[in-house]
Motif scaffolding. Structure first.
Motif, PDB file in Angstrom:
ATOM      1  N   PHE A 152       0.781  -0.856  -0.044  1.00  0.00           N
ATOM      2  CA  PHE A 152       0.131   0.302   0.097  1.00  0.00           C
ATOM      3  C   PHE A 152       1.073   1.164  -0.295  1.00  0.00           C
ATOM      4  N   GLN A 153       0.889   2.090  -0.673  1.00  0.00           N
ATOM      5  CA  GLN A 153       1.188   3.321  -0.977  1.00  0.00           C
ATOM      6  C   GLN A 153       0.972   4.422  -1.096  1.00  0.00           C
ATOM      7  N   PRO A 154       0.190   4.758   0.387  1.00  0.00           N
ATOM      8  CA  PRO A 154      -0.866   5.842   1.040  1.00  0.00           C
ATOM      9  C   PRO A 154      -0.167   6.924   0.287  1.00  0.00           C
ATOM     10  N   SER A 155       0.560   7.186  -0.352  1.00  0.00           N
ATOM     11  CA  SER A 155       0.706   8.970  -1.348  1.00  0.00           C
ATOM     12  C   SER A 155      -0.248   8.791  -2.554  1.00  0.00           C
ATOM     13  N   GLU A 156      -0.326   7.612  -3.011  1.00  0.00           N
ATOM     14  CA  GLU A 156      -0.707   7.700  -4.564  1.00  0.00           C
ATOM     15  C   GLU A 156      -2.009   6.517  -4.250  1.00  0.00           C
ATOM     16  N   ALA A 157      -2.545   6.459  -3.125  1.00  0.00           N
ATOM     17  CA  ALA A 157      -3.767   6.360  -1.987  1.00  0.00           C
ATOM     18  C   ALA A 157      -3.969   4.665  -3.677  1.00  0.00           C
ATOM     19  N   ARG A 158      -2.474   3.594  -3.713  1.00  0.00           N
ATOM     20  CA  ARG A 158      -1.752   3.244  -4.639  1.00  0.00           C
ATOM     21  C   ARG A 158      -2.094   1.149  -4.222  1.00  0.00           C
ATOM     22  N   PHE A 159      -3.038   0.566  -4.356  1.00  0.00           N
ATOM     23  CA  PHE A 159      -2.205  -0.673  -3.774  1.00  0.00           C
ATOM     24  C   PHE A 159      -1.616  -1.677  -5.109  1.00  0.00           C
ATOM     25  N   ARG A 160      -0.922  -3.065  -4.788  1.00  0.00           N
ATOM     26  CA  ARG A 160      -0.943  -3.680  -5.237  1.00  0.00           C
ATOM     27  C   ARG A 160      -0.958  -5.255  -4.640  1.00  0.00           C
ATOM     28  N   ILE A 161      -1.967  -5.751  -5.342  1.00  0.00           N
ATOM     29  CA  ILE A 161      -1.905  -7.035  -4.386  1.00  0.00           C
ATOM     30  C   ILE A 161      -1.148  -8.470  -5.592  1.00  0.00           C
ATOM     31  N   TYR A 162      -0.711  -9.428  -4.472  1.00  0.00           N
ATOM     32  CA  TYR A 162      -0.383 -10.405  -5.510  1.00  0.00           C
ATOM     33  C   TYR A 162      -0.710 -11.794  -4.814  1.00  0.00           C
ATOM     34  N   TYR A 163      -1.614 -12.303  -5.345  1.00  0.00           N
ATOM     35  CA  TYR A 163      -2.219 -13.671  -5.160  1.00  0.00           C
ATOM     36  C   TYR A 163      -2.087 -14.709  -5.436  1.00  0.00           C
ATOM     37  N   ARG A 164      -1.996 -16.437  -5.090  1.00  0.00           N
ATOM     38  CA  ARG A 164      -0.781 -17.468  -5.540  1.00  0.00           C
ATOM     39  C   ARG A 164      -1.805 -18.219  -4.782  1.00  0.00           C
ATOM     40  N   LYS A 165      -2.478 -19.694  -5.210  1.00  0.00           N
ATOM     41  CA  LYS A 165      -2.774 -20.921  -4.853  1.00  0.00           C
ATOM     42  C   LYS A 165      -1.628 -21.045  -4.104  1.00  0.00           C
ATOM     43  N   THR A 166      -1.562 -21.867  -3.072  1.00  0.00           N
ATOM     44  CA  THR A 166      -0.943 -22.659  -2.445  1.00  0.00           C
ATOM     45  C   THR A 166       0.282 -23.229  -2.202  1.00  0.00           C
ATOM     46  N   GLU A 167       0.000 -23.651  -3.303  1.00  0.00           N
ATOM     47  CA  GLU A 167       0.867 -24.939  -4.240  1.00  0.00           C
ATOM     48  C   GLU A 167       1.078 -24.233  -5.359  1.00  0.00           C
ATOM     49  N   GLY A 168       0.752 -23.327  -6.024  1.00  0.00           N
ATOM     50  CA  GLY A 168       1.003 -22.585  -6.939  1.00  0.00           C
ATOM     51  C   GLY A 168       2.626 -21.804  -6.499  1.00  0.00           C
ATOM     52  N   THR A 169       3.467 -21.303  -7.452  1.00  0.00           N
ATOM     53  CA  THR A 169       4.511 -20.699  -7.888  1.00  0.00           C
ATOM     54  C   THR A 169       4.518 -19.627  -8.258  1.00  0.00           C
ATOM     55  N   SER A 170       3.374 -19.777  -9.055  1.00  0.00           N
ATOM     56  CA  SER A 170       3.274 -17.594  -9.867  1.00  0.00           C
ATOM     57  C   SER A 170       2.352 -16.835  -9.160  1.00  0.00           C
ATOM     58  N   PHE A 171       2.182 -15.427  -9.126  1.00  0.00           N
ATOM     59  CA  PHE A 171       1.590 -14.677  -8.452  1.00  0.00           C
ATOM     60  C   PHE A 171       0.485 -14.007  -9.903  1.00  0.00           C
ATOM     61  N   GLN A 172      -0.804 -13.902  -9.303  1.00  0.00           N
ATOM     62  CA  GLN A 172      -1.587 -12.943 -10.111  1.00  0.00           C
ATOM     63  C   GLN A 172      -2.006 -12.064  -9.538  1.00  0.00           C
ATOM     64  N   VAL A 173      -1.849 -10.350 -10.045  1.00  0.00           N
ATOM     65  CA  VAL A 173      -1.073  -9.593  -9.711  1.00  0.00           C
ATOM     66  C   VAL A 173      -2.364  -7.584 -10.464  1.00  0.00           C
ATOM     67  N   LEU A 174      -2.276  -7.606  -9.594  1.00  0.00           N
ATOM     68  CA  LEU A 174      -3.635  -6.411  -9.886  1.00  0.00           C
ATOM     69  C   LEU A 174      -2.804  -5.178  -9.149  1.00  0.00           C
TER      70      LEU A 174
ATOM     71  N   GLY B  48       4.869 -33.864  -2.025  1.00  0.00           N
ATOM     72  CA  GLY B  48       6.550 -33.335  -4.139  1.00  0.00           C
ATOM     73  C   GLY B  48       7.625 -33.251  -4.071  1.00  0.00           C
ATOM     74  N   ASP B  49       7.739 -32.824  -3.357  1.00  0.00           N
ATOM     75  CA  ASP B  49       9.314 -32.630  -2.712  1.00  0.00           C
ATOM     76  C   ASP B  49       9.948 -34.212  -2.387  1.00  0.00           C
ATOM     77  N   GLY B  50      10.815 -34.907  -3.466  1.00  0.00           N
ATOM     78  CA  GLY B  50      10.988 -35.991  -3.857  1.00  0.00           C
ATOM     79  C   GLY B  50      12.584 -35.804  -1.933  1.00  0.00           C
ATOM     80  N   ALA B  51      13.768 -35.253  -2.561  1.00  0.00           N
ATOM     81  CA  ALA B  51      14.439 -34.682  -1.696  1.00  0.00           C
ATOM     82  C   ALA B  51      14.405 -34.368   0.256  1.00  0.00           C
ATOM     83  N   ALA B  52      13.011 -33.523  -0.074  1.00  0.00           N
ATOM     84  CA  ALA B  52      11.896 -33.841   0.729  1.00  0.00           C
ATOM     85  C   ALA B  52      12.284 -35.100   2.356  1.00  0.00           C
ATOM     86  N   ARG B  53      11.442 -35.746   0.725  1.00  0.00           N
ATOM     87  CA  ARG B  53      10.660 -37.227   1.202  1.00  0.00           C
ATOM     88  C   ARG B  53      11.962 -38.271   1.547  1.00  0.00           C
ATOM     89  N   GLU B  54      12.714 -38.382   0.723  1.00  0.00           N
ATOM     90  CA  GLU B  54      14.242 -39.203   1.053  1.00  0.00           C
ATOM     91  C   GLU B  54      14.565 -38.922   2.279  1.00  0.00           C
TER      92      GLU B  54
END
Length: 671
Positions: free
Chosen positions: A30-52, A213-219
């Motif tokens: 949240f940038q107060p001076s510009e009243a601007r929000f940058r929102i990033y969200y993703r699924k818990t198992e995902g690796t890339s974000f959706q951006v608003l 889904g993590d072979g190294a951790a499982r081993e």
């Protein structure tokens, strides 16, 4: 809107929201001076974000966050202290989305501060389970790279890409070591190790929050489980399974189930399952969502599970047998370096993994102790040997006898290498003792020609080393210690040699002194001794020439030949066209210790001229060996003679008559 922030400082919030039953992770700036929000969200198992990228506008107590086209996305309200942000996702008409639940985000540190904190955590040198759980939690909520300052984005991306895998590798290695070496003597010790293992095998201690889904951790988790189970079983306190009431939940954490995943869900390695255990497990999973899958797995995999259990039991028996062997060289050799043979392993269908798990690793401490004991026996055996009992050239061959065949066996190969090193040390020690004794004798010897000659020219004598040779380093050390004595002796010896040759009698019959023979034998090549060597060679050449001349003169005088005869030649027969000069015959024969005389008989026209040879005395003969020829003058010559008939002889001709004159004169044609 600016109240929660100070001036133009950005504010960061993070949390989760649910839409359509999915849990999504949120990171907001949240940038107060510009009243601007940058929102990033993703699924818990995902690796890339959706951006608003949204702009806030007041609507009573709420803020409506809309994109540039004016479409509303979120209705939000920031708490008075700025620590929370509550909101609802909106439809394009500005109404709450029915498929998304209201959410609350908590204020958090900046993305840069969080990334720096995570990188610091990932740099821990010896991470514990607690450190791993903290790092896993932060990795699962890794902030978007785009929220970092622009000039830090690439650097921090690279740092994170290098630090994260290295951290987990260090953690897995450190945890294996802690579980393998932690005390398990008391019930409290065992309970502590089991608790630490359970914490390390939980999903919360993995970078993705899941063992699926993590072979190294499982081993790694399987390693942790098997290490503790094997140690407790060896100590007579078998590991218990995880609580049965949580089995279905643990199974549901896997997208599919195999034997390894089933081990983790049950909390006990398959090597400790028997038929009753497997039957009870089938009964317990009936109520689980994927129970039918587990039953099918057990149905098909049980023969292999039973085989693994029997192999593990046999390996434990063999391990206990090997552990009971005495610490000795014989035990180490006869047990193949405290290991099982390839034939035994093949016959019992033992895999390399199973062998290392139940035998190899468990025997390492005992193997090290036995190897050290065997090395001690070898060390003591070499210490008891002498050059007389064990010639230096045979030292290494003892290793074949003591250690035996070591090909393909690392433990025996190490001991063989130790043995050969000790053999080399034995040889080196013997050489050093010999060289030190020689140094002491050289230092005490007279610094004269005789001192040099009787002490191997002040060089290292290897004749008593039975075929061994000193290293370059030992030779250099020896030469360094005797260099001064050798140089002093060389100066004195050179003068002695020059005086001896100058004073020597060329006609002396007594045996030559050693100093007069110094130019005839094998001379040393040491640079310090070069002046002595050159004096010997020069003296020998000069003395041999003097002696040849003196003996020639003496032989000519004793031959009885007049000037006329001495000026002529003698042929082997009248038919031969030429013969060697008389002087050369007499002098050449004298050099071979053969006496040549020219007696005569009668007078005037009845006189006869003879040539008589007397060969060197031989103790096997009872009378002198002589041969006398009648000489006849060669027709048409006043100075040339020819051998005629043999008048008398007491020995057979030493060579055919046609070559005997050439041999006496030492011509090249003598055969």
């Amino acid at each position: 809107m600016a109240a929660p922030a100070q001036a133009d400082e950005a504010t960061f919030y993070r949390g989760t929201h649910f839409c359509n039953g999915d849990r999504l992770l949120d990171d907001w700036e949240f940038q107060p001076s510009e009243a601007r929000f940058r929102i990033y969200y993703r699924k818990t198992e995902g690796t890339s974000f959706q951006v608003l990228d949204l702009t806030a506008a007041s609507a009573g107590e709420d803020l409506i966050l809309s994109d540039r086209s004016g479409r509303p996305w979120v209705a939000a309200r920031i708490a008075p202290n700025g620590e929370q942000l509550r909101g609802r996702w909106l439809t394009s008409q500005g109404r709450p989305q029915s498929e998304c639940e209201p959410f609350t985000l908590e204020r958090t540190a900046s993305a840069k501060a969080r990334m720096d904190s995570l990188l610091s955590l990932l740099g821990t040198a010896d991470p514990t389970v607690e450190t791993a759980r903290k790092a896993a939690a932060e990795q699962q909520r890794l902030p978007p790279i785009d929220l970092l300052p622009q000039l830090d984005q690439q650097t921090d991306r690279r740092r994170y890409g290098e630090a994260a895998p290295a951290f987990w590798k260090r953690f897995y290695e450190a945890q294996r070591k802690r579980l393998a070496e932690g005390a398990i003597e008391t019930p409290a010790d065992r309970a502590r190790v089991v608790a630490e293992m359970r914490a390390a095998t939980a999903a919360e201690a993995t970078p993705r929050g899941s063992l699926d889904g993590d072979g190294a951790a499982r081993e790694a988790a399987l390693d942790f489980l098997r290490i503790v189970a094997d140690r407790l079983a060896a100590g007579g306190s078998p590991l218990e399974t995880l609580p049965a009431e949580g089995l279905c939940e643990r199974l549901s954490g896997f997208t599919y189930v195999d034997t390894d995943r089933l081990e983790l869900a049950v909390g006990l390695p398959t090597e400790y399952w028997d038929r009753a255990f497997a039957e009870d497990l089938i009964r317990r999973v009936q109520s689980c969502r994927n129970g039918r899958t587990v039953v099918q797995l057990l149905t098909h995999a049980y023969p292999e599970i039973e085989k693994r259990r029997k192999v593990a039991a046999w390996l434990r028996e063999q391990r206990d047998r090997l552990l009971a062997l005495p610490l000795s060289l014989a035990s180490f050799r006869e047990s193949n370096g405290l290991s099982l043979s390839h034939e035994e392993l093949r016959r019992n269908d033992v895999t390399r993994v199973a062998y290392e798990r139940f035998v190899g690793a468990a025997l390492e401490p005992r193997r090290s102790a036995m190897e050290e004991a065997a090395a001690g026996e070898i060390r003591a055996a070499f210490a008891g040997e002498t050059v007389a009992s064990l010639p230096l050239g045979q030292a290494r061959s003892r290793c074949e006898q003591w250690v035996g065949r070591q090909w393909g066996n690392d433990a025996l190969a190490r001991l063989y290498k130790t043995c050969t090193n000790l053999a080399d040390a034995y040889v080196d020690g013997a050489i050093r003792r010999s060289f030190q004794a020689q140094v002491e004798r050289i230092e005490a010897a007279p610094k004269t020609f005789e001192g040099l000659r009787s002490h191997n020219w002040f060089q290292m004598d290897t004749s008593d080393l039975a075929g061994a040779y000193p290293s370059a380093a030992i030779s250099a050390e020896f030469n360094g210690k005797v260099a001064a004595a050798r140089a002093e002796a060389a100066r004195t010896a050179r003068e002695e040699v020059e005086r001896a040759f100058a004073a020597a009698d060329p006609l002396a019959e007594a045996p030559e002194a050693p100093i007069l023979q110094c130019g005839r034998g094998l001379l040393p090549s040491d640079e310090t001794l070069r002046p002595v060597v050159e004096a010997c060679r020069a003296g020998t050449r000069t003395f041999d020439a003097r002696r040849g001349e003196a003996r020639c003169k003496q032989a000519l005088e004793a031959s009885g030949a007049g000037d006329g005869l001495l000026a002529g030649t003698i042929r082997s027969s009248a038919s031969v066209q030429a013969g060697p000069p008389v002087r050369r015959i007499v002098c050449g024969a004298a050099r071979q210790k053969v006496s040549v005389t020219f007696p005569a008989s009668g007078m005037l026209w009845w006189s006869k001229q003879f040539m008589e040879l007397r060969l060197p005395d031989d103790p096997r003969r009872t009378q002198p060996a002589t041969i006398r020829w009648l000489l006849e003058p060669v027709a048409g010559s006043k100075t040339d003679w020819a051998l005629s008939t043999i008048e008398t002889k007491t020995v057979a001709l030493p060579a055919p008559q046609e070559t005997i004159l050439s041999c006496l004169a030492q011509d090249g044609s003598c055969r």
